[in-house]
Design a protein around this motif. Structure first.
Motif, PDB file in Angstrom:
ATOM      1  N   LEU A   8      -0.219  13.428 -14.287  1.00 48.91           N
ATOM      2  CA  LEU A   8      -1.485  14.155 -14.373  1.00 48.91           C
ATOM      3  C   LEU A   8      -2.679  13.229 -14.145  1.00 48.91           C
ATOM      4  N   GLY A   9      -2.642  12.077 -14.812  1.00 49.15           N
ATOM      5  CA  GLY A   9      -3.713  11.100 -14.662  1.00 49.15           C
ATOM      6  C   GLY A   9      -3.802  10.568 -13.236  1.00 49.15           C
ATOM      7  N   GLU A  10      -2.651  10.399 -12.621  1.00 45.71           N
ATOM      8  CA  GLU A  10      -2.637   9.942 -11.233  1.00 45.71           C
ATOM      9  C   GLU A  10      -3.279  10.982 -10.328  1.00 45.71           C
ATOM     10  N   TRP A  11      -2.973  12.237 -10.609  1.00 40.64           N
ATOM     11  CA  TRP A  11      -3.568  13.336  -9.823  1.00 40.64           C
ATOM     12  C   TRP A  11      -5.088  13.337  -9.989  1.00 40.64           C
ATOM     13  N   VAL A  12      -5.548  13.160 -11.223  1.00 40.23           N
ATOM     14  CA  VAL A  12      -6.995  13.152 -11.494  1.00 40.23           C
ATOM     15  C   VAL A  12      -7.660  12.013 -10.710  1.00 40.23           C
ATOM     16  N   MET A  13      -7.067  10.832 -10.795  1.00 43.53           N
ATOM     17  CA  MET A  13      -7.637   9.655 -10.141  1.00 43.53           C
ATOM     18  C   MET A  13      -7.736   9.852  -8.622  1.00 43.53           C
ATOM     19  N   ARG A  14      -6.643  10.347  -8.028  1.00 42.85           N
ATOM     20  CA  ARG A  14      -6.614  10.582  -6.578  1.00 42.85           C
ATOM     21  C   ARG A  14      -7.601  11.655  -6.155  1.00 42.85           C
ATOM     22  N   THR A  15      -7.595  12.757  -6.916  1.00 44.67           N
ATOM     23  CA  THR A  15      -8.462  13.881  -6.562  1.00 44.67           C
ATOM     24  C   THR A  15      -9.930  13.469  -6.672  1.00 44.67           C
ATOM     25  N   VAL A  36      -4.529   2.752  -9.459  1.00 43.60           N
ATOM     26  CA  VAL A  36      -5.957   2.774  -9.123  1.00 43.60           C
ATOM     27  C   VAL A  36      -6.158   2.200  -7.724  1.00 43.60           C
ATOM     28  N   LYS A  37      -5.465   1.085  -7.461  1.00 40.95           N
ATOM     29  CA  LYS A  37      -5.583   0.454  -6.145  1.00 40.95           C
ATOM     30  C   LYS A  37      -5.202   1.414  -5.036  1.00 40.95           C
ATOM     31  N   SER A  38      -4.087   2.124  -5.228  1.00 38.10           N
ATOM     32  CA  SER A  38      -3.664   2.996  -4.131  1.00 38.10           C
ATOM     33  C   SER A  38      -4.557   4.224  -4.023  1.00 38.10           C
ATOM     34  N   ALA A  39      -5.095   4.718  -5.136  1.00 40.47           N
ATOM     35  CA  ALA A  39      -6.039   5.849  -5.040  1.00 40.47           C
ATOM     36  C   ALA A  39      -7.283   5.427  -4.262  1.00 40.47           C
ATOM     37  N   LEU A  40      -7.732   4.190  -4.492  1.00 42.33           N
ATOM     38  CA  LEU A  40      -8.912   3.691  -3.780  1.00 42.33           C
ATOM     39  C   LEU A  40      -8.599   3.460  -2.309  1.00 42.33           C
ATOM     40  N   ALA A  41      -7.455   2.820  -2.056  1.00 43.64           N
ATOM     41  CA  ALA A  41      -7.099   2.506  -0.668  1.00 43.64           C
ATOM     42  C   ALA A  41      -6.880   3.794   0.138  1.00 43.64           C
ATOM     43  N   ASP A  42      -6.137   4.739  -0.435  1.00 41.65           N
ATOM     44  CA  ASP A  42      -5.828   5.970   0.300  1.00 41.65           C
ATOM     45  C   ASP A  42      -7.064   6.831   0.539  1.00 41.65           C
ATOM     46  N   PRO A  87     -23.614   8.288  -5.848  1.00 41.74           N
ATOM     47  CA  PRO A  87     -23.253   6.873  -6.016  1.00 41.74           C
ATOM     48  C   PRO A  87     -21.973   6.611  -6.804  1.00 41.74           C
ATOM     49  N   ARG A  88     -21.535   7.567  -7.664  1.00 42.94           N
ATOM     50  CA  ARG A  88     -20.485   7.168  -8.604  1.00 42.94           C
ATOM     51  C   ARG A  88     -19.752   8.369  -9.189  1.00 42.94           C
ATOM     52  N   ILE A  89     -18.475   8.150  -9.507  1.00 41.01           N
ATOM     53  CA  ILE A  89     -17.747   9.170 -10.259  1.00 41.01           C
ATOM     54  C   ILE A  89     -17.087   8.527 -11.480  1.00 41.01           C
ATOM     55  N   GLY A  90     -17.215   9.193 -12.615  1.00 43.38           N
ATOM     56  CA  GLY A  90     -16.561   8.730 -13.839  1.00 43.38           C
ATOM     57  C   GLY A  90     -15.238   9.452 -13.996  1.00 43.38           C
ATOM     58  N   VAL A  91     -14.188   8.677 -14.278  1.00 42.77           N
ATOM     59  CA  VAL A  91     -12.856   9.266 -14.476  1.00 42.77           C
ATOM     60  C   VAL A  91     -12.345   8.869 -15.863  1.00 42.77           C
ATOM     61  N   ASN A  92     -11.996   9.858 -16.677  1.00 43.89           N
ATOM     62  CA  ASN A  92     -11.459   9.590 -18.017  1.00 43.89           C
ATOM     63  C   ASN A  92     -10.008   9.146 -17.914  1.00 43.89           C
ATOM     64  N   VAL A  93      -9.706   8.076 -18.607  1.00 47.71           N
ATOM     65  CA  VAL A  93      -8.336   7.562 -18.604  1.00 47.71           C
ATOM     66  C   VAL A  93      -7.878   7.434 -20.054  1.00 47.71           C
ATOM     67  N   SER A  94      -6.750   8.038 -20.378  1.00 46.78           N
ATOM     68  CA  SER A  94      -6.296   7.978 -21.768  1.00 46.78           C
ATOM     69  C   SER A  94      -5.613   6.634 -22.033  1.00 46.78           C
TER      70      SER A  94
END
Ligand code: C2E
Ligand code: MG
Ligand code: MG
Ligand code: MG
Length: 292
Positions: A90-97, A133-139, A113-120
């Motif tokens: 779920l968290g991976e989906w949030v980060m990617r989306t 996180v790296k792959s969400a940013l790269a992709d 300029p920015r998006i805040g993403v909550n991470v548990s």
């Protein structure tokens, strides 16, 4: 309890326990299908620079609408997702989306300029977190500095060593980190100083205290002064009234977010809002016609 209230109440107690357990189980079962059934979405709550009035970012807030259970608030399903391990996909989906959506908006010429993403905490301490996180940013192609990860004080204090390393890595990547609900837990301020953190999100309870007493106000004032002194950014959460807004502005709080400024918006509402905000910004700029 059982003895004092007699067998009938004991049975009632047991039945309500079962009802709770059943609800939990239903939520867990439905959560499992939720991603595949595309039942999740993100809401986007705008954040504003208090000096310029410009949009400074949005916070991504997870929304779940299930066919059987209806709309369920994150406070209800996130703890269950954490306990069941479902928080990871779920968290991976949030980060990617979140990353993909902001990049899409930026490519459309929207000034966000920015998006805040909550991470548990469970996600943050997971060994795969950094690589996710790296792959969400790269992709997505999103600039790392446009990502602000929101974590809680509890995480920092309960897993100090491991957390410090992950924070360092994020910092090296250029990703920003904010402490969510700051002031609500109890972090050691001296340890806070040792960590690679960029921003404090001041908990709503301190903001709503503005309407109360002088003593209450001075706590908020002290948090702002401390953040400024430590050269940390700060975002006041849950700004609901004009009095709160003006107080924050007067005390040099950097940014604000809350119902008075904007509720969390659906994707469609956010798109409309961002288009307008970008148009207004271009109108303000006397040189904007020379840009092309
Ligand atoms: P949070 O990160 O502190 O988010 C702020 C919460 O306050 C949001 O509730 C937002 O809708 C609400 N809020 C915003 N402005 C105001 C205001 O002026 N007044 C009041 N009373 N409330 C305001 P929401 O969306 O129900 O989220 C609750 C919590 O669930 C979040 O608190 C966050 O801890 C968690 N959460 C939400 N999305 C995610 C996610 O994608 N991943 C994880 N791990 N947690 C999430
Ligand atoms: Mg948050
Ligand atoms: Mg918060
Ligand atoms: Mg500052």
């Amino acid at each position: 309890f059982a003895k004092r209230n007699g067998p009938q109440n004991y049975r009632f107690y047991q039945e309500s326990m079962n009802a709770n357990a059943l609800k939990r189980l239903t939520i867990e079962t439905q959560l499992r299908n939720g991603l595949e059934a595309e039942e999740f979405s993100l809401a986007y709550q705008p954040q504003f620079d208090l000096k310029t009035g410009n949009l400074s970012g949005v916070e991504a807030l997870l929304r779940w609408k299930n066919k059987e259970l209806g709309q369920i608030p994150p406070m209800e399903f996130i703890p269950i997702a954490e306990e069941s391990g479902l928080i990871h996909p779920l968290g991976e989906w949030v980060m990617r989306t979140a990353c993909t959506q902001v990049k899409t908006w930026q490519d459309q010429g929207i000034d966000l300029p920015r998006i805040g993403v909550n991470v548990s905490p469970k996600e943050f301490i997971h060994p795969e977190f950094i690589s996710n996180v790296k792959s969400a940013l790269a992709d997505s192609g999103l600039d790392p500095s446009a990502l602000q990860i929101e974590i809680t004080e509890t995480l920092l204090m309960e897993h100090f060593e491991g957390t410090a390393k992950t924070l360092e890595e994020l910092h090296k990547m250029g990703v920003q980190v904010a402490i969510d609900d700051f002031g609500k837990g109890y972090s050691s301020l001296s340890r806070l100083q040792e960590l690679a953190i960029d921003c404090l999100k001041i908990d709503r309870s301190f903001v709503s205290a503005v309407d109360e007493s002088f003593r209450q106000k001075s706590v908020l004032n002290a948090i702002i002064a401390m953040a400024n002194g430590m050269d940390l950014g700060m975002i006041a959460e849950g700004v609901e009234t004009k009095e709160q807004f003006l107080f924050l502005q007067e005390k040099h709080c950097d940014e604000a977010q809350g119902y008075m400024l904007s509720r969390p918006l659906t994707l469609e509402q956010a798109e409309e809002f961002l288009q307008k905000a970008t148009m207004q910004l271009n109108d303000q700029d006397p040189y904007s016609s020379l840009d092309q």
